[in-house]
Scaffold this motif. Sequence first.
Motif, short mmCIF file in Angstrom:
data_model
loop_
_atom_site.label_atom_id
_atom_site.label_comp_id
_atom_site.label_asym_id
_atom_site.label_seq_id
_atom_site.Cartn_x
_atom_site.Cartn_y
_atom_site.Cartn_z
N ASP A 164 3.37 0.76 -1.45
CA ASP A 164 3.58 0.88 -2.90
C ASP A 164 3.88 -0.49 -3.49
O ASP A 164 4.94 -0.72 -4.09
N LEU A 184 -0.89 8.01 -3.52
CA LEU A 184 -1.36 8.73 -4.69
C LEU A 184 -0.65 10.08 -4.80
O LEU A 184 -0.14 10.61 -3.80
N PRO A 185 -0.60 10.64 -5.99
CA PRO A 185 0.05 11.95 -6.15
C PRO A 185 -0.64 13.00 -5.27
O PRO A 185 -1.87 13.06 -5.20
N ARG A 191 -2.28 15.23 0.98
CA ARG A 191 -1.63 13.94 0.78
C ARG A 191 -2.69 12.84 0.82
O ARG A 191 -3.66 12.92 1.58
N SER A 193 -3.54 8.33 -0.05
CA SER A 193 -3.11 6.97 -0.40
C SER A 193 -4.33 6.08 -0.46
O SER A 193 -5.41 6.42 0.04
#
Length: 694
Positions: A164, A184-185, A191, A193
Amino acid sequence: PMSRTAALSAVTASCLLALPAPVVAVADAALDEVVITATRIPERVGVVPAAISVVSGRELAERGAADLGAALALVSGVEAPAGGDAGPSSAVPSFWGLHEFDAFLLVVDGVPWGGAYNPAITTLNLNDVERIEVLKGAAPVMYGATSFVGVIQAIHHPAGEAADAADLAYGTYGSWRGSLSAALPPVGDYRQSIAVDGQRTGFADARALISDGRLLYRGALDLGGGRLTVDLDVTHVHDVPTSPVLRTGPALSAVTPLDANFNPADARIDENRYHVSIGYARPTAWGTWETLASYAYSDVTDIRAFLHPDLSGVADTQDQRRRIDDAYFDTHLAHEWPGDAHLLLGADLLYGRARQTTDNGNDAYTVPLDGSVLPPPTSPGIVTEIGTLADRRWFVGQYAQLDWKPGARWDLVAGVRLNETYERKASSDLSFPPPDLLAAEVSKTVVRPSETVGASYRAWQQGSDRLVVFADYRNAFKPAAIDFGPDYTPDLLSPETAQSWEAGLKGTLLQGRLSYQAEAFLLDFRNLVVATESGALANAGGERLKGVELESRLLVTPGLELLASAAYHDARFSSYVVYDGETPANVAGRQLVLSPHVLASAGLLLTPARGLGASLVARYVGPRYLDEQNTAPVGGYATLDASLSYAWQRMRVSLEGTNLTDRRPPVTASEFGSQSIYLLPARMAWLRLGYCWK
């Protein structure tokens, strides 16, 4: 891997350093680090019966390590100088004194990176790396016929997790870098990223350039009682290569300026690579079953030239177009018995398909050796030779490995693999004038086992201090590499084989504040593939590698660590006859090319939670030889990398420098240009700004 923008770079350190100082010794924690490269089953470093080092993403950030060479700078006995035949964004790692581009295995998140051909270092993505695991010696039986002297595995943060963080840096020669990694949400139970980075890096050679971009997407979903994962990786690499320096007799030529570039005006090494991997793991009544499948497609354009070794200024050009498909499939079952015993049963496949066309311009142009004239482009130009290559490789294997702890002090590992390799290669060479066509189609099938056995024993423990001794034996083989050079090489060479023995110790002292690892090794090679004077490949008789290596880490105070490593290597030809242009020469007993006896490094990491931080990495590489006959000695050299930073809660600014001594020694021999040697890149400085929102 190599390589360039480290995901975590400086900014990740600011995120991690904002946490409270650890209450346990970092050195002791390092020995308890869980790794997967040696066994596939998560195992603590302190009990693995092999020499294995871990470089954390945090350390990469603290040191500002932005390429493979910097990332491995403090690993004992390992070199990875940037550049080489694959371009300035690549590197040539060496283990145990063997400086060969394809003698090691590169793995990214469990996938052999480069497949059945060569390690794909130029497309190695260090963005958002959680850790790098370095295993000395041959690859475990789970990875097949792929390497002899080492394994490098880059492991990214899992889907749904990330640093992040974002950073942006500006450097010398008009260079810039940037990276972003983010979780990412989630979408329900899914899940995900993403990690994105790019750079444009210049060099002391004004024509040389790295311009690349990468995107890594990771997703994971709990499904059917198991876990489904998907990775998507897209990479674009644009390199403008440097020119190697020619060796004349016992030394490098002083006729050509240090950073002269004799490549054609349109020289470039471009690669577009698209990769996808899908995995699924779920528990069963017999153990955890895991399956991983991946596919990658690479499109490569390779245009450059090499000067003739007679220093006449005449250059041969090559204009290559290469397309490679590589696929990997593995499925295995991990069964656990009462009494702490694990059995791993599995099968895997490495598939490679390569097509290449080469337009060569022999004696294409003549340029002054002072580098004052820009050579002409290859198109339109004189083509005197057209070569083609079509190759298919199937590396299939079935393996079993038992990891058994018969008592609290012991760990025994034994593995066996049945390898079935098949390759079919068609090649042609059309030269003119007058037209002369050569063509051949050959195939080879090899079936043979490979084995490994090792044991570790905790000989002493007092509180958090301990001493573990270990030893292992490995018997490995690997089908001969294809270098994708411009020369006509119609034969399929004999497989390379190796037997290695390793013994060492690892442990902690000073209430866990000091961790250490030492090993002694002996490895016997047969049929190692090397480049001949003509540029074609050949099996090189045999080599023997032996030596000792040591690395340590001391936590002086929370936020201050000292690291050191040292190695002594004795890597020699055991049997090899080379042709020096006039007469054959037997070089048995001579030292391998560019293989130093002594390697050493020292590092300092000052990483307070906030405020002023610094890092310092010093390396020494001992004297080497530039030729097989050992008639061209070159002295040792030292390099220095450093960083100075200031961290706030979420932001960090840092000044970073590499090769601050600005030494330019020879570090890598070309496999394409006769007597051509690449130099260490010049000093670089970077100003970096990072931000973390975790």
